[in-house]
Design a protein around this motif. Structure first.
Motif, mmCIF file in Angstrom:
data_model
loop_
_atom_site.group_PDB
_atom_site.id
_atom_site.type_symbol
_atom_site.label_atom_id
_atom_site.label_comp_id
_atom_site.label_asym_id
_atom_site.label_seq_id
_atom_site.Cartn_x
_atom_site.Cartn_y
_atom_site.Cartn_z
ATOM 1 N N ASN A 14 136.782 116.443 74.137
ATOM 2 C CA ASN A 14 137.234 115.982 73.399
ATOM 3 C C ASN A 14 137.067 116.836 72.008
ATOM 4 O OD1 ASN A 14 138.378 114.511 70.937
ATOM 5 N ND2 ASN A 14 137.004 112.772 71.525
ATOM 6 N N LEU A 15 138.332 117.649 71.804
ATOM 7 C CA LEU A 15 138.192 118.605 70.595
ATOM 8 C C LEU A 15 137.843 118.164 69.318
ATOM 9 C CD1 LEU A 15 141.334 120.986 71.783
ATOM 10 C CD2 LEU A 15 138.962 121.352 72.020
ATOM 11 N N LYS A 16 138.074 116.965 69.064
ATOM 12 C CA LYS A 16 137.764 116.499 67.843
ATOM 13 C C LYS A 16 136.061 116.178 67.587
ATOM 14 C CE LYS A 16 141.213 112.687 67.884
ATOM 15 N NZ LYS A 16 141.438 111.262 67.891
ATOM 16 N N THR A 17 135.380 116.478 68.613
ATOM 17 C CA THR A 17 134.040 116.643 68.414
ATOM 18 C C THR A 17 133.379 118.030 67.795
ATOM 19 O OG1 THR A 17 133.525 117.257 70.591
ATOM 20 C CG2 THR A 17 133.499 114.887 70.022
ATOM 21 N N MET A 18 134.479 118.977 68.064
ATOM 22 C CA MET A 18 133.956 120.326 67.351
ATOM 23 C C MET A 18 133.815 120.427 65.799
ATOM 24 S SD MET A 18 134.446 122.975 69.577
ATOM 25 C CE MET A 18 135.105 123.413 71.284
ATOM 26 N N ASN A 19 134.532 119.461 65.289
ATOM 27 C CA ASN A 19 134.609 119.327 63.679
ATOM 28 C C ASN A 19 133.869 118.263 63.365
ATOM 29 O OD1 ASN A 19 136.142 121.666 63.825
ATOM 30 N ND2 ASN A 19 138.024 120.308 63.949
ATOM 31 N N MET A 20 133.281 117.367 64.016
ATOM 32 C CA MET A 20 132.577 116.258 63.736
ATOM 33 C C MET A 20 131.244 116.593 63.157
ATOM 34 S SD MET A 20 131.465 113.224 66.527
ATOM 35 C CE MET A 20 130.534 114.195 67.507
ATOM 36 N N SER A 21 130.927 115.747 62.251
ATOM 37 C CA SER A 21 129.487 116.041 61.689
ATOM 38 C C SER A 21 128.570 114.668 61.988
ATOM 39 C CB SER A 21 129.291 116.119 60.136
ATOM 40 O OG SER A 21 130.060 114.825 59.507
ATOM 41 N N VAL A 22 126.999 114.870 61.957
ATOM 42 C CA VAL A 22 126.496 113.758 62.206
ATOM 43 C C VAL A 22 125.313 113.578 61.148
ATOM 44 C CG1 VAL A 22 124.550 113.176 63.945
ATOM 45 C CG2 VAL A 22 126.696 114.102 64.739
ATOM 46 N N LYS A 23 125.215 112.419 60.793
ATOM 47 C CA LYS A 23 124.210 112.140 59.834
ATOM 48 C C LYS A 23 122.970 111.713 60.453
ATOM 49 C CE LYS A 23 127.290 110.419 56.003
ATOM 50 N NZ LYS A 23 127.662 109.207 55.141
ATOM 51 N N GLN A 24 121.740 112.128 59.892
ATOM 52 C CA GLN A 24 120.606 112.066 60.660
ATOM 53 C C GLN A 24 120.355 110.220 60.711
ATOM 54 O OE1 GLN A 24 117.438 114.143 59.215
ATOM 55 N NE2 GLN A 24 115.955 112.563 59.766
ATOM 56 N N GLY A 25 119.977 109.839 62.121
ATOM 57 C CA GLY A 25 120.002 108.598 62.243
ATOM 58 C C GLY A 25 120.144 108.093 63.635
ATOM 59 N N SER A 103 136.812 103.302 65.822
ATOM 60 C CA SER A 103 137.927 103.858 64.954
ATOM 61 C C SER A 103 137.655 105.356 64.925
ATOM 62 C CB SER A 103 137.864 103.506 63.689
ATOM 63 O OG SER A 103 138.022 101.968 63.842
ATOM 64 N N GLY A 104 137.292 106.022 66.037
ATOM 65 C CA GLY A 104 137.061 107.339 66.222
ATOM 66 C C GLY A 104 135.792 107.849 65.578
ATOM 67 N N LYS A 105 135.029 107.199 65.143
ATOM 68 C CA LYS A 105 133.656 107.643 64.364
ATOM 69 C C LYS A 105 132.491 107.180 65.071
ATOM 70 C CE LYS A 105 135.095 107.920 59.468
ATOM 71 N NZ LYS A 105 134.654 107.779 58.497
ATOM 72 N N LEU A 106 131.692 108.028 65.149
ATOM 73 C CA LEU A 106 130.417 107.613 65.863
ATOM 74 C C LEU A 106 129.649 106.423 65.382
ATOM 75 C CD1 LEU A 106 128.440 111.070 66.674
ATOM 76 C CD2 LEU A 106 129.673 109.734 68.246
ATOM 77 N N VAL A 107 129.039 105.679 65.960
ATOM 78 C CA VAL A 107 128.485 104.403 65.506
ATOM 79 C C VAL A 107 127.081 104.817 65.235
ATOM 80 C CG1 VAL A 107 127.680 102.003 66.131
ATOM 81 C CG2 VAL A 107 130.083 102.890 66.722
ATOM 82 N N ARG A 108 126.714 104.662 64.067
ATOM 83 C CA ARG A 108 125.588 104.944 63.655
ATOM 84 C C ARG A 108 124.649 103.627 63.320
ATOM 85 N NH1 ARG A 108 123.375 107.862 58.093
ATOM 86 N NH2 ARG A 108 122.652 105.727 57.656
ATOM 87 N N VAL A 109 123.561 103.478 63.843
ATOM 88 C CA VAL A 109 122.850 102.144 63.856
ATOM 89 C C VAL A 109 121.784 102.339 62.661
ATOM 90 C CG1 VAL A 109 121.414 100.314 64.842
ATOM 91 C CG2 VAL A 109 123.384 101.533 66.344
ATOM 92 N N LEU A 110 121.727 101.243 61.819
ATOM 93 C CA LEU A 110 120.646 101.419 60.725
ATOM 94 C C LEU A 110 119.342 101.247 61.411
ATOM 95 C CD1 LEU A 110 122.492 99.275 58.104
ATOM 96 C CD2 LEU A 110 122.673 101.871 58.223
#
Length: 187
Positions: A14-25, A103-110
């Protein structure tokens, strides 16, 4: 099928992951069926912070009963990511299917939700998992005592027992536990 770059390292198709950012969590990995414990162990061995909530159930065979520890969330493993490199490292582990996205965004669990799951599992021995989408909306209450004090919940009836449904919104899952009516107040 997995793809490799010129160095032989796995690359998500999935080429979208190349430009994806990850917030710490905390993030949710979806695993192959019955690979949760193996993947949690492999992630731990690679110095990832991992949480695999489990419950103890009694399995019955024709000749015996046995207590079995199984994952609370089938095919889910929680992993703490610090950078996008952690994402790429984790996704390459054999048995990891994908990271859960809405919705195309990684699910970040609090952190608070992870802590609530831990408290919930420490407090209750009879735990049952229901998908939030399968539940009928019932009376809304607020819990007034215990680890979920001031937490919004919904009441549902199963087998003539009153149970409280405690939502974990980012996972679209619900935990069920029996609570006494006196521990509830109007919302």
């Amino acid at each position: 099928m997995r793809f490799c770059d010129l160095r032989g390292e796995a690359v998500n198709d999935n080429l979208k992951t190349m430009n994806m950012s990850v917030k710490q969590g905390w993030y949710v990995i979806y695993t192959r069926s019955r690979h949760e414990k193996k993947i949690a162990q492999q992630l731990s061995e690679q110095n990832f912070k991992v949480y695999l909530p489990t419950i103890t159930t009694i399995s019955q065979w024709s000749d015996r009963k046995k207590k079995v520890e199984k994952p609370l969330f089938s095919s889910y493993v929680f992993v703490y990511l610090k950078t996008i490199k952690d994402y790429h490292k984790a996704i390459t582990i054999d048995g990891v299917v994908l990271f859960i996205k809405f919705s195309g965004k990684l699910v970040r669990v609090l952190d608070e939700e992870i802590n609530r799951i831990k408290i919930f599992l420490n407090q209750f021995t009879q735990v049952e998992l229901k998908n939030s989408l399968d539940l009928r909306i019932g009376e809304r209450k607020r819990i007034n005592s215990g680890p979920f004090e001031n937490y919004e919940c919904e009441i549902i009836k199963i087998d003539n027992k009153q149970k409280v449904c405690v939502r974990i919104d980012s996972l679209q899952q619900s935990l069920l536990a029996e609570l006494h009516p006196y521990s509830l107040m109007q919302w």
